[in-house]
Design a protein around this motif. Structure first.
Motif, PDB file in Angstrom:
ATOM      1  N   ARG A  15     -13.612   0.968  -3.670  1.00 37.03           N
ATOM      2  CA  ARG A  15     -14.282  -0.222  -4.218  1.00 37.03           C
ATOM      3  C   ARG A  15     -13.259  -1.223  -4.746  1.00 37.03           C
ATOM      4  NH1 ARG A  15     -20.052  -0.718  -4.062  1.00 37.03           N
ATOM      5  NH2 ARG A  15     -19.543  -2.460  -5.384  1.00 37.03           N
ATOM      6  N   ALA A  16     -12.212  -0.743  -5.407  1.00 35.18           N
ATOM      7  CA  ALA A  16     -11.166  -1.631  -5.922  1.00 35.18           C
ATOM      8  C   ALA A  16     -10.452  -2.338  -4.774  1.00 35.18           C
ATOM      9  CB  ALA A  16     -10.164  -0.829  -6.758  1.00 35.18           C
ATOM     10  N   ILE A  17     -10.144  -1.610  -3.714  1.00 39.34           N
ATOM     11  CA  ILE A  17      -9.483  -2.212  -2.554  1.00 39.34           C
ATOM     12  C   ILE A  17     -10.398  -3.252  -1.910  1.00 39.34           C
ATOM     13  CG2 ILE A  17      -8.655  -1.739  -0.203  1.00 39.34           C
ATOM     14  CD1 ILE A  17      -6.700  -0.998  -2.438  1.00 39.34           C
ATOM     15  N   ALA A  18     -11.695  -2.950  -1.832  1.00 39.50           N
ATOM     16  CA  ALA A  18     -12.646  -3.913  -1.259  1.00 39.50           C
ATOM     17  C   ALA A  18     -12.654  -5.204  -2.072  1.00 39.50           C
ATOM     18  CB  ALA A  18     -14.035  -3.297  -1.190  1.00 39.50           C
ATOM     19  N   GLU A  19     -12.579  -5.094  -3.395  1.00 42.46           N
ATOM     20  CA  GLU A  19     -12.541  -6.299  -4.230  1.00 42.46           C
ATOM     21  C   GLU A  19     -11.287  -7.121  -3.958  1.00 42.46           C
ATOM     22  OE1 GLU A  19     -13.134  -5.327  -8.357  1.00 42.46           O
ATOM     23  OE2 GLU A  19     -14.972  -4.199  -7.901  1.00 42.46           O
ATOM     24  N   LEU A  20     -10.168  -6.459  -3.728  1.00 36.48           N
ATOM     25  CA  LEU A  20      -8.931  -7.174  -3.404  1.00 36.48           C
ATOM     26  C   LEU A  20      -9.007  -7.813  -2.025  1.00 36.48           C
ATOM     27  CD1 LEU A  20      -6.213  -4.781  -4.826  1.00 36.48           C
ATOM     28  CD2 LEU A  20      -6.908  -7.007  -5.718  1.00 36.48           C
ATOM     29  N   TRP A  21      -9.532  -7.066  -1.027  1.00 30.31           N
ATOM     30  CA  TRP A  21      -9.687  -7.614   0.322  1.00 30.31           C
ATOM     31  C   TRP A  21     -10.536  -8.874   0.291  1.00 30.31           C
ATOM     32  CZ3 TRP A  21     -11.247  -2.532   3.191  1.00 30.31           C
ATOM     33  CH2 TRP A  21     -10.109  -1.893   3.682  1.00 30.31           C
ATOM     34  N   ALA A  22     -11.597  -8.847  -0.520  1.00 25.21           N
ATOM     35  CA  ALA A  22     -12.534  -9.971  -0.568  1.00 25.21           C
ATOM     36  C   ALA A  22     -11.852 -11.276  -0.973  1.00 25.21           C
ATOM     37  CB  ALA A  22     -13.684  -9.650  -1.513  1.00 25.21           C
ATOM     38  N   LEU A  37       1.507   1.222   1.900  1.00 22.77           N
ATOM     39  CA  LEU A  37       0.888   2.395   1.312  1.00 22.77           C
ATOM     40  C   LEU A  37      -0.572   2.158   0.937  1.00 22.77           C
ATOM     41  CD1 LEU A  37       1.149   5.272   0.254  1.00 22.77           C
ATOM     42  CD2 LEU A  37       1.983   4.316  -1.902  1.00 22.77           C
ATOM     43  N   ILE A  38      -0.885   0.995   0.392  1.00 22.98           N
ATOM     44  CA  ILE A  38      -2.258   0.718  -0.042  1.00 22.98           C
ATOM     45  C   ILE A  38      -3.212   0.713   1.147  1.00 22.98           C
ATOM     46  CG2 ILE A  38      -3.763  -0.934  -1.210  1.00 22.98           C
ATOM     47  CD1 ILE A  38      -1.755   0.543  -3.049  1.00 22.98           C
ATOM     48  N   ALA A  39      -2.832   0.069   2.249  1.00 23.71           N
ATOM     49  CA  ALA A  39      -3.683   0.059   3.447  1.00 23.71           C
ATOM     50  C   ALA A  39      -3.858   1.475   3.985  1.00 23.71           C
ATOM     51  CB  ALA A  39      -3.085  -0.849   4.513  1.00 23.71           C
ATOM     52  N   ALA A  42      -6.274   3.298   1.777  1.00 26.14           N
ATOM     53  CA  ALA A  42      -7.642   2.834   2.011  1.00 26.14           C
ATOM     54  C   ALA A  42      -8.235   3.519   3.241  1.00 26.14           C
ATOM     55  CB  ALA A  42      -7.677   1.318   2.168  1.00 26.14           C
ATOM     56  N   GLN A  43      -7.449   3.632   4.330  1.00 24.80           N
ATOM     57  CA  GLN A  43      -7.937   4.326   5.524  1.00 24.80           C
ATOM     58  C   GLN A  43      -8.225   5.793   5.222  1.00 24.80           C
ATOM     59  OE1 GLN A  43      -5.933   3.765   9.307  1.00 24.80           O
ATOM     60  NE2 GLN A  43      -5.085   1.837   8.574  1.00 24.80           N
ATOM     61  N   MET A  44      -7.337   6.420   4.455  1.00 24.56           N
ATOM     62  CA  MET A  44      -7.543   7.823   4.095  1.00 24.56           C
ATOM     63  C   MET A  44      -8.790   7.979   3.231  1.00 24.56           C
ATOM     64  SD  MET A  44      -3.548   8.911   3.441  1.00 24.56           S
ATOM     65  CE  MET A  44      -3.982  10.068   2.198  1.00 24.56           C
ATOM     66  N   ALA A  45      -9.038   7.029   2.328  1.00 27.55           N
ATOM     67  CA  ALA A  45     -10.213   7.092   1.456  1.00 27.55           C
ATOM     68  C   ALA A  45     -11.500   6.993   2.268  1.00 27.55           C
ATOM     69  CB  ALA A  45     -10.153   5.974   0.409  1.00 27.55           C
ATOM     70  N   ILE A  46     -11.538   6.071   3.227  1.00 33.15           N
ATOM     71  CA  ILE A  46     -12.727   5.915   4.066  1.00 33.15           C
ATOM     72  C   ILE A  46     -12.979   7.193   4.859  1.00 33.15           C
ATOM     73  CG2 ILE A  46     -13.675   4.678   6.067  1.00 33.15           C
ATOM     74  CD1 ILE A  46     -12.111   2.200   4.924  1.00 33.15           C
ATOM     75  N   ARG A 158      -1.190  -3.843 -10.019  1.00 38.11           N
ATOM     76  CA  ARG A 158       0.114  -3.551 -10.619  1.00 38.11           C
ATOM     77  C   ARG A 158       1.201  -3.377  -9.576  1.00 38.11           C
ATOM     78  NH1 ARG A 158      -2.328   0.593 -13.944  1.00 38.11           N
ATOM     79  NH2 ARG A 158      -1.203   2.037 -12.621  1.00 38.11           N
ATOM     80  N   THR A 159       0.808  -2.895  -8.382  1.00 40.75           N
ATOM     81  CA  THR A 159       1.803  -2.667  -7.336  1.00 40.75           C
ATOM     82  C   THR A 159       2.052  -3.918  -6.508  1.00 40.75           C
ATOM     83  OG1 THR A 159       0.122  -1.839  -5.806  1.00 40.75           O
ATOM     84  CG2 THR A 159       1.267  -0.199  -7.175  1.00 40.75           C
ATOM     85  N   GLY A 160       1.320  -4.997  -6.804  1.00 39.27           N
ATOM     86  CA  GLY A 160       1.555  -6.261  -6.121  1.00 39.27           C
ATOM     87  C   GLY A 160       0.895  -6.380  -4.770  1.00 39.27           C
ATOM     88  N   THR A 161      -0.153  -5.593  -4.508  1.00 39.23           N
ATOM     89  CA  THR A 161      -0.853  -5.697  -3.221  1.00 39.23           C
ATOM     90  C   THR A 161      -2.184  -6.352  -3.384  1.00 39.23           C
ATOM     91  OG1 THR A 161      -1.697  -3.471  -3.529  1.00 39.23           O
ATOM     92  CG2 THR A 161       0.252  -3.719  -2.162  1.00 39.23           C
TER      93      THR A 161
END
Length: 161
Positions: A15-22, A37-39, A42-46, A158-161
């Motif tokens: 959900r946090a990654i989706a908010e950033l993607w948006a 790493l973040i991308a 996200a794939q691993m989470a899905i 915090r990681t700048g992504t």
């Protein structure tokens, strides 16, 4: 019954990654890239959530409609359920992410070998619809832990992504 802590954390992270993607409208090709790493997370989470649904959610809960479209090799299309999405995420390959308006649509494709024998070619589905369906299917309550949800949302920032 509530979701186990690992599922809850995975859901919160996605959900946090989706908010950033948006915040970044556009169409993005999914590439196998170990430097982002973040991308990759996200794939691993899905995929982790898809596997969890397949293994633990009831058949009734897997019939929850998800906003999306399944395209078959003959060109026909149909609406999708949570079961369709989870199967295609597990067996398919992520191809692109489309960020538009308030939603993110993920596109997964099937292998050429599977398509050649009449199987599905592509599925596209709403990340919001998918994660919202997990409230019922996996008993993930939205925002029941501000500390965990907030921490998951702050990590990418915090990681700048």
């Amino acid at each position: 019954m509530e979701a186990n802590p690992d599922v809850r954390l995975t859901w919160s992270f996605l959900r946090a990654i989706a908010e950033l993607w948006a915040l970044h409208p556009g169409t993005y090709r999914v590439v196998d890239e170990s430097e982002n790493l973040i991308a990759a997370l996200a794939q691993m989470a899905i995929r982790a959530l898809a596997v969890e649904v397949r293994e633990t959610a009831s058949i009734v809960d897997q019939r929850i409609p998800i906003t999306g479209v399944l395209t078959r090799s003959d060109g026909s299309a149909s609406a999708v359920t949570l079961r369709d999405v989870t199967n295609k995420v597990v067996h398919g390959t992520p191809e692109r992410v489309v960020v538009s308006g308030n939603d993110i649509v993920l596109h997964f494709v099937n292998s050429a070998n599977e398509v050649s024998v009449g199987r599905w070619t592509e599925i596209s589905f709403s990340v919001t619809s998918f994660t919202d369906s997990l409230h019922t299917a996996l008993h993930v309550k939205p925002h029941d832990s501000e500390r965990r949800d907030g921490g998951s949302a702050r990590f990418p920032k915090r990681t700048g992504t």
